[in-house]
Design an enzyme around this catalytic site. Structure first.
Site, PDB file in Angstrom:
ATOM      1  CE1 TYR A  93      -9.214  10.463  -9.392  1.00  0.00           C
ATOM      2  CE2 TYR A  93     -10.664  11.280 -11.107  1.00  0.00           C
ATOM      3  CZ  TYR A  93      -9.577  10.527 -10.713  1.00  0.00           C
ATOM      4  OH  TYR A  93      -8.848   9.846 -11.643  1.00  0.00           O
TER       5      TYR A  93
ATOM      6  CG  PHE B  36      -1.637   2.937 -13.750  1.00  0.00           C
ATOM      7  CD1 PHE B  36      -2.318   3.443 -14.843  1.00  0.00           C
ATOM      8  CD2 PHE B  36      -0.367   2.402 -13.953  1.00  0.00           C
ATOM      9  CE1 PHE B  36      -1.750   3.431 -16.106  1.00  0.00           C
ATOM     10  CE2 PHE B  36       0.206   2.381 -15.213  1.00  0.00           C
ATOM     11  CZ  PHE B  36      -0.483   2.894 -16.295  1.00  0.00           C
TER      12      PHE B  36
ATOM     13  CG  PHE C 190     -26.330   9.238 -12.502  1.00  0.00           C
ATOM     14  CD1 PHE C 190     -27.321   8.688 -11.699  1.00  0.00           C
ATOM     15  CD2 PHE C 190     -25.133   8.541 -12.639  1.00  0.00           C
ATOM     16  CE1 PHE C 190     -27.118   7.470 -11.044  1.00  0.00           C
ATOM     17  CE2 PHE C 190     -24.927   7.334 -11.982  1.00  0.00           C
ATOM     18  CZ  PHE C 190     -25.919   6.793 -11.187  1.00  0.00           C
TER      19      PHE C 190
ATOM     20  CG  ASP D  65      -2.021   0.923   1.204  1.00  0.00           C
ATOM     21  OD1 ASP D  65      -1.780   2.097   0.852  1.00  0.00           O
ATOM     22  OD2 ASP D  65      -3.148   0.502   1.496  1.00  0.00           O
TER      23      ASP D  65
ATOM     24  CG  ASP E 232     -21.395  13.337 -13.003  1.00  0.00           C
ATOM     25  OD1 ASP E 232     -20.278  12.870 -12.740  1.00  0.00           O
ATOM     26  OD2 ASP E 232     -22.414  12.629 -13.188  1.00  0.00           O
TER      27      ASP E 232
END
Ligand code: UFG
Length: 330
Positions: free
Chosen positions: A140, A72, A208, A50, A285
């Site tokens: 994010y 990644f 959505f 980790d 979004d």
């Protein structure tokens, strides 16, 4: 070359591992297997570790002489990041700092970093190039932008060479059907559309929002095949040989498709109807995200092989329809 692929058991990382091994590169995957799958790396060496554990990272770097890291590992769900911002900063920023410090301790000075279209926030131009303002609208995207800044500072201070690749919407599966997208729970559009077809009306796709400021009211995204992302990473390696410093490229096909257009494409590929219902908008979004990838084409020599949405979806459809669909855990 001897490459450590962090996040090598995840969706994009595992396609990278296969790409490198097909070219006889020495590869080791490192993954905490929180969302990745052991079976996705095949017989590649896998270190279970980790990024939040510096001791485990030291052990990993001491185990071989890596010259480059491809990174990644990340929590990467926009909606989840809005609900759990601290987890996102911890995993994506602190984890990357740990990785960079371990690389420094072990003399590894080359990194290819996975970033995202989410660093840009709401677009102010039709297509987003590298000069577009960076104003993320979710944690994010903010966490990835912080790392981009850290990489610039590290390049100036210590000579770390890096290429940041900002993916738009990664999609598809390996064309031989060996690996593909297998998240649990799955939140991404294309696998969810395919799942709705396969559920035969028992679990309709939830769209959505159909009141976005787009032609059909649903969100528009730029879908790019996962193997085309791997190609760009491969090209980034030679780019780094010639270019010190920290560099960033946007990766997309330059064409936007709405959620409803993706639904229609899956209907064309599968020959079946997609049952759907309209649900409320998903937090975080943006309405539209479409890449301008001219810089990657000009400077990396990037030439996506999958330029048609139907071809991208066809690889995903084959993977999902394989009777052994999903990673086969050893
Ligand atoms: N969507 C649905 N129903 C679903 C899943 C998705 O309507 O079941 C919609 C989403 O609201 C969005 C679009 O389909 O409008 C695409 O959603 P995805 O979850 O497939 O992908 P995102 O655009 O949210 O995320 C992708 C990458 C992120 C990146 C982001 C940039 O996965 O890493 O693009 O916003 F940050």
């Amino acid at each position: 070359m001897n490459i450590l692929v962090c996040g090598g058991a995840g969706y994009i990382g595992s396609h990278m591992v296969r790409w490198l091994r097909a070219r006889d590169v020495d590869v080791t995957a490192l993954d905490n297997l929180s969302t990745g799958h052991r079976a996705a790396v095949g017989d590649c060496r896998l270190i279970e570790a980790d990024l939040l554990d510096p001791t485990a990272l030291d052990r990993a770097f001491a185990s071989d002489r890596f010259d480059t890291v491809m990174h990644f590992c990340a929590c990467s769900l926009v909606g989840e990041s809005v609900l759990k911002p601290l987890d996102y900063y911890q995993n994506n920023v602190v984890g990357t700092l740990n990785l960079l410090q371990a690389m420094g301790r072990h003399g590894v000075a080359r990194l290819v970093f996975s970033s995202t279209a989410a660093v840009f926030g709401n677009p102010v131009t039709e297509r987003i190039d590298e000069s577009h303002p960076k104003a993320p609208i979710n944690p994010y995207g903010a966490s990835k932008l912080m790392v981009e800044r850290i990489l610039q500072d590290a390049a100036a201070a210590s000579g770390l060479r890096s290429v940041t690749l900002r993916y738009f919407n990664a999609a598809g599966a390996s064309p031989d059907g060996a690996i593909g997208e297998a998240h649990d729970p799955e939140t991404h559009l294309i696998p969810n559309v395919i799942a709705a077809v396969r559920a035969g009306g028992n679990a309709p796709l939830r769209i959505f929002g159909d009141d976005w400021p787009t032609p059909d009211g649903t969100c528009v995204r730029d879908y790019v095949h996962v193997d085309d992302l791997a190609q760009a990473h491969w090209q980034a390696l030679t780019y780094m040989d010639r270019h010190p410093g920290a560099h960033a490229f946007n990766l997309g096909n330059g064409c936007g498709f709405s959620v409803k257009e993706v639904v229609q494409a899956v209907e064309r590929v599968s020959g079946q109807v997609v049952p759907f219902e309209v649900a409320p908008r998903r937090a975080g979004d943006p309405a539209v995200l479409v890449a301008a990838s001219d810089r990657a084409r000009a400077e990396l020599g990037w030439r996506p092989a999958y330029t048609q949405l139907d071809d991208i979806i066809a690889t995903a459809w084959c993977w999902h329809c394989d009777p052994g669909f999903g990673p086969r855990e050893a």
